[in-house]
Each structure stands twice: as structure tokens, then as C-alpha cells.
Design a protein around this motif. Structure first.
Motif, PDB file in Angstrom:
ATOM      1  N   UNK A  88      -0.234   6.600 -37.912  1.00  5.40           N
ATOM      2  CA  UNK A  88       0.941   6.991 -37.120  1.00  5.40           C
ATOM      3  C   UNK A  88       1.183   6.073 -35.920  1.00  5.40           C
ATOM      4  N   UNK A  89       0.129   5.596 -35.260  1.00  6.66           N
ATOM      5  CA  UNK A  89       0.355   4.729 -34.112  1.00  6.66           C
ATOM      6  C   UNK A  89       0.898   3.371 -34.536  1.00  6.66           C
ATOM      7  N   UNK A  90       0.588   2.960 -35.757  1.00 10.52           N
ATOM      8  CA  UNK A  90       1.190   1.734 -36.292  1.00 10.52           C
ATOM      9  C   UNK A  90       2.701   1.928 -36.455  1.00 10.52           C
ATOM     10  N   UNK A  91       3.102   3.127 -36.896  1.00 11.26           N
ATOM     11  CA  UNK A  91       4.541   3.349 -37.081  1.00 11.26           C
ATOM     12  C   UNK A  91       5.249   3.437 -35.734  1.00 11.26           C
ATOM     13  N   UNK A 126       8.744   8.218 -30.516  1.00 18.44           N
ATOM     14  CA  UNK A 126       8.135   9.183 -29.604  1.00 18.44           C
ATOM     15  C   UNK A 126       7.403  10.278 -30.369  1.00 18.44           C
ATOM     16  N   UNK A 127       7.955  10.712 -31.511  1.00 15.23           N
ATOM     17  CA  UNK A 127       7.313  11.777 -32.278  1.00 15.23           C
ATOM     18  C   UNK A 127       6.038  11.285 -32.955  1.00 15.23           C
ATOM     19  N   UNK A 128       5.990  10.017 -33.345  1.00 16.16           N
ATOM     20  CA  UNK A 128       4.734   9.469 -33.860  1.00 16.16           C
ATOM     21  C   UNK A 128       3.703   9.358 -32.735  1.00 16.16           C
ATOM     22  N   UNK A 129       4.154   8.995 -31.546  1.00 17.48           N
ATOM     23  CA  UNK A 129       3.224   8.854 -30.421  1.00 17.48           C
ATOM     24  C   UNK A 129       2.612  10.185 -30.010  1.00 17.48           C
ATOM     25  N   UNK A 130       3.363  11.278 -30.134  1.00 19.26           N
ATOM     26  CA  UNK A 130       2.841  12.594 -29.754  1.00 19.26           C
ATOM     27  C   UNK A 130       2.118  13.290 -30.898  1.00 19.26           C
ATOM     28  N   UNK A 131       2.234  12.765 -32.112  1.00 18.04           N
ATOM     29  CA  UNK A 131       1.583  13.392 -33.251  1.00 18.04           C
ATOM     30  C   UNK A 131       2.443  14.413 -33.966  1.00 18.04           C
ATOM     31  N   UNK A 132       3.694  14.589 -33.540  1.00 18.73           N
ATOM     32  CA  UNK A 132       4.593  15.487 -34.274  1.00 18.73           C
ATOM     33  C   UNK A 132       4.851  14.960 -35.684  1.00 18.73           C
ATOM     34  N   UNK A 133       4.873  13.638 -35.817  1.00 17.21           N
ATOM     35  CA  UNK A 133       4.979  12.991 -37.118  1.00 17.21           C
ATOM     36  C   UNK A 133       3.689  12.245 -37.412  1.00 17.21           C
ATOM     37  N   UNK A 134       3.347  12.156 -38.682  1.00 17.02           N
ATOM     38  CA  UNK A 134       2.187  11.396 -39.116  1.00 17.02           C
ATOM     39  C   UNK A 134       2.575  10.426 -40.213  1.00 17.02           C
ATOM     40  N   UNK A 135       1.709   9.475 -40.494  1.00 17.10           N
ATOM     41  CA  UNK A 135       1.924   8.519 -41.581  1.00 17.10           C
ATOM     42  C   UNK A 135       0.585   8.332 -42.287  1.00 17.10           C
ATOM     43  N   UNK A 136       0.567   8.608 -43.585  1.00 13.42           N
ATOM     44  CA  UNK A 136      -0.685   8.522 -44.332  1.00 13.42           C
ATOM     45  C   UNK A 136      -0.523   7.678 -45.591  1.00 13.42           C
ATOM     46  N   UNK A 137      -1.529   6.843 -45.827  1.00 13.58           N
ATOM     47  CA  UNK A 137      -1.682   6.171 -47.111  1.00 13.58           C
ATOM     48  C   UNK A 137      -2.762   6.918 -47.879  1.00 13.58           C
ATOM     49  N   UNK A 138      -2.397   7.405 -49.049  1.00 12.32           N
ATOM     50  CA  UNK A 138      -3.317   8.181 -49.885  1.00 12.32           C
ATOM     51  C   UNK A 138      -3.541   7.411 -51.185  1.00 12.32           C
ATOM     52  N   UNK A 139      -4.778   7.059 -51.445  1.00  7.50           N
ATOM     53  CA  UNK A 139      -5.142   6.319 -52.654  1.00  7.50           C
ATOM     54  C   UNK A 139      -5.741   7.294 -53.655  1.00  7.50           C
ATOM     55  N   UNK A 140      -5.229   7.271 -54.895  1.00 10.17           N
ATOM     56  CA  UNK A 140      -5.640   8.254 -55.889  1.00 10.17           C
ATOM     57  C   UNK A 140      -5.674   7.639 -57.278  1.00 10.17           C
TER      58      UNK A 140
END
Length: 446
Positions: A369-372, A411-425
Motif C-alpha cells: 500500500x505505501x508503494x501505491x 491519502x487513503x493508502x497512507x492511512x490504511x483505509x485502502x490496501x494493495x496486495x499481490x497474491x501468488x497462487x
């Protein structure tokens, strides 16, 4: 008290002495009304400016300091929106339609969204202010900016929603994206990494996680302008296929593939993920699953499962948020109305649960998320630097919508309201896992 709010010559006006009026113009309210305005914003933690014509004032706990930003009210009714509506979405609409401008720190101004809903006015105060601010509230001047509602995420609805956002203008996006035109979270390995370097690193990070090998077949679901499929073909020797629902993205991606001499190795199609056929060694989906609709997540992951060969790997890169489901929060309404008509987010845990229900085994989950947040701030800066050029391709309203949505998202990524995940499966097939025992392979030099 009615007269105190409405009359500049009331006793309250004399007591206040007009100390809130720091400009030479005529105040939009008498001193008592201005005192009420100051009381309403007394809890705002910083210093903000307010200006209407030649009149201006400062509000907030730090009003004695220079303002971080100034709201410029281009229409008297904008003050009515601010005081009586207390709805950040309506206030944003006033910005889109140029009834309000923002000078100074745009990101600081957006934090007003957390303060406006807390403004408390008694019904008597609201009535008095409404009488004083008789200018009618603006009508639906933003009606042409709104998307058509997406209800069932049918093929037709999804295609129209993608066109609403991604077919705006290729030239517009090229102004503020990196040269490869990657419209998703970058991967910043150092503090001084540039946007272009970070996007190259993100593409390579995905290819490493997928363990791409020469001759393998890669499918990229929601391929955008073709950056990932071109990178994978050029640097990893795979045969890559990308699918998109955007006709403008398709046309430019094909031009870029031809210019790079990759026609025999890379193909891009206009195709819905539900209609894709064949089987692939590796599958990527970057910034796409947010568009399928939460009720369609089983169909989406089921389709990927059908397209993935046994022993293959699938990487899903996407945005999540901190609440279960997709409700009617401010950000939800704003995104669906003006930016992504088909956008729906959920908790990362709920997404992973659906993946497991569709018979995927999860091998790796990485939060970015902080990368975004950094990516979005870079995009906003580049967009602002190219404001005049942007108006060659879109109107001022669309410029403002994109500027606001990206800044608010940062701002929402910085506060954690939004997240960003890479999921490998991979498919859960009872055999050995198709990944090494450690994550070291993702970072070892090639």
C-alpha cells in the motif's frame, strides 16, 4: 439572535469587530455569522483560508499561521454547500464544476472530508444561514460527468464501464504515467527511485514471482496498454497474450507491440475474461479484479482456474479496503459515480477466502500500500505539471476529477483505509507446490 446572524449592525456585530474579516472585500456574512463560521471550524487542526472575491479569512486551530490551503469560493452558493450540506461528495462536485478552487496544499485540503461531516449546526442556525445565503444551490451541473450505474456486472455493463474510464484519451494518460504507461501500483526499491524505474521494477517483480521461463505462455487479464506482456516477452522469452475491454487501449497496445517488433511473440485481444479460452502456464491480473463485482469474484477466480495449466502460477495484484463488502461510504459513492462505475472492493481476507473456495492454493501474499501511495503522489504531481497540456485532451472537469481521485486515494493508502496486495497462487491439485521453499528467488540477481 436572528438579527445577530443577519444584520451587520447588530450588537453581536459590534462585539466581534469584524476580526474574522482579513480582506478588503464585503464579507458574505455579517460578523455574527462569521463568528459562527469560525466556531464550526474551530476543531480543524491546521490553518485554512477561505476567500470570496476580495474578502478572505482564516479558520482552524492554527488560524494565526499562514493557511496550508485556501478554498476560493467562485459562487456564493459554494458557501451554502460548505455550511449547510456538510457532504464532502457535494463539496467535491462543487470543485469539479469550478464553483470552488483550491490554492496551496491540495492534499491538505482533501483532509477536510474527515472534518465536514462533524460540523454541527442547530436547526435554527441552519435556517438563519439559509435565509442569509439565499443564492440557490447549483443544480446538477455535474450530470454529464456521472457514469451510468452498474448493477449486475454483465459483459455489456463492464465494457461500458471500462470505456467510461480507460477510453477517455490515451494522450491524456501518457502525460502523467511513466513511458511504459503502467496504470497500477509501482514498486519503489529505494527512496530515490523514479516513477519509471519503479514501474519497471514492478513489472519485473511480477515476472520473477511467476518464475517465467522462455517458451512459456503467459496470459495477462486486463493488460492495459500492454506494458507487462511486452516486458515479459522481451526479458523472459515467453509468448504473451493480453486481454482488455478498452478499444483505445487495444489500439495503442497493438501499435506499441508492432513498434517493438514483438508481433510474433505478443498478442492483445478485446475479450471479456469470462469468454477467454485456452490454457496458460502462468496468468497475471494487475489492477483488474476490482472491476468484476464482488458477487462475480467466484466466476472470476473460477475462470482463471479454468485457464491455468496444472502446476502453473497465478498472480493477482489488486486493491482492497478495510471494511467488509462494498457499502455506501463516501469513497464508494465518489468512485462509482465519477471514476470507476464498476469498481467494488473488499477485505483482503475475503478475497483470499474466495480464491481458496475456487480451489487455489495461496503461496505468497505481499502488501504494497505505501508503494501505491507514492505512485499516486507521483501521478498527481505529473498531472499538475501538465495541466495546460491535459486540457488539449480532456476538459477542466475531468482534469479535476482525476486530480482529486488520485490525491484522495493516495491519502487513503497512507492511512490504511485502502490496501494493495499481490497474491501468488496455484491450482490445489495435491502435488508439490510449484514454488521454492523460500522467497529468495524473487530477489536473486538474474
Amino acid at each position: 439572535m436572528d438579527q445577530e446572524l443577519l444584520s451587520p449592525t447588530s450588537p453581536a456585530a459590534a462585539r466581534s469587530g469584524g476580526t474574522l474579516d482579513s480582506g478588503a472585500g464585503t464579507p458574505p456574512l455579517p460578523p455574527a455569522g462569521l463568528a459562527l463560521l469560525q466556531r464550526l471550524f474551530a476543531a480543524y487542526p491546521g490553518s485554512m483560508g477561505l476567500r470570496l472575491g476580495a474578502w478572505s479569512t482564516r479558520l482552524g486551530r492554527q488560524a494565526h499561521l499562514p493557511p496550508e490551503f485556501t478554498l476560493v469560493l467562485n459562487h456564493p452558493a459554494a458557501l451554502r454547500r460548505l455550511l449547510l450540506g456538510r457532504d464532502p461528495l457535494r463539496f467535491a462536485e462543487a470543485y469539479f464544476t469550478q464553483q470552488i478552487d483550491v490554492e496551496g496544499d491540495f492534499f491538505a485540503a482533501l483532509q477536510l472530508k474527515d472534518h465536514l461531516p462533524d460540523l454541527t449546526l442547530s436547526w435554527s442556525d441552519r435556517l438563519r444561514l439559509a435565509v442569509r445565503l439565499l443564492a440557490p444551490p447549483p443544480g446538477s451541473a455535474d450530470a454529464d460527468l456521472r457514469s451510468h450505474e452498474v448493477r449486475r456486472h454483465t459483459r455489456a455493463e463492464n465494457k461500458a464501464a471500462i470505456a467510461f474510464h480507460y477510453d477517455l484519451s490515451n494522450d491524456f494518460y501518457a502525460l502523467w504515467l511513466d513511458p511504459a504507461m503502467v496504470y497500477s501500483c509501482a514498486y519503489y526499491e529505494t527512496d530515490d527511485t523514479t516513477l519509471a524505474q519503479a514501474q519497471w521494477s514492478k513489472l519485473d517483480h511480477i515476472c520473477r514471482k511467476l518464475r517465467l521461463q522462455p517458451g512459456e505462455e503467459l496470459l495477462d487479464v486486463g493488460c492495459g496498454w500492454g506494458a507487462l506482456v511486452m516486458h515479459a516477452a522481451r526479458h523472459y522469452g515467453v509468448k504473451a497474450t493480453g486481454i482488455t475491454l478498452s478499444e483505445r487501449q487495444l489500439a495503442l497496445a497493438r501499435e506499441r507491440i508492432a513498434a517493438a517488433g514483438l508481433q510474433g511473440q505478443v498478442e492483445v485481444r478485446l475479450c471479456d475474461y469470462r469468454d477467454m479460452t485456452g490454457q496458460f502456464d502462468k496468468i497475471s491480473s494487475v489492477g483488474m479484479f476490482e472491476h468484476v463485482g464482488l458477487k462475480n469474484l467466484p466466476t472470476y477466480f473460477g475462470s482463471v482456474h479454468r485457464l491455468l495449466k496444472p502446476g502453473g502460477l497465478f498472480l493477482n495484484h489488486g486493491i482492497t479496503h478495510e471494511e467488509d463488502g462494498w457499502g455506501q461510504a463516501l469513497s464508494s459513492k465518489f468512485i462509482n459515480r465519477y471514476v470507476f462505475p464498476d469498481g467494488e472492493l473488499d477485505r483482503a481476507s475475503n478475497v483470499m477466502r474466495v480464491m481458496e473456495q475456487e480451489k487455489f492454493e495461496l503461496h505468497d501474499v505481499e502488501g504494497l500500500r505505501m508503494h501505491y501511495a507514492r505512485t499516486l503522489r507521483a501521478w498527481v504531481a505529473r498531472l499538475e505539471d501538465n495541466h495546460e497540456r491535459a486540457l488539449q485532451y480532456v476538459d477542466e472537469a475531468h482534469y479535476r476529477i482525476w486530480r482529486l481521485y488520485m490525491a484522495a486515494s493516495a491519502l487513503e493508502f497512507e492511512t490504511g483505509e485502502l490496501g494493495l496486495y499481490q497474491i501468488l497462487a496455484s491450482k490445489r491439485d495435491g502435488g508439490p507446490a510449484p514454488v521454492p521453499l523460500t522467497r529468495r528467488y524473487m530477489y536473486e540477481p538474474r
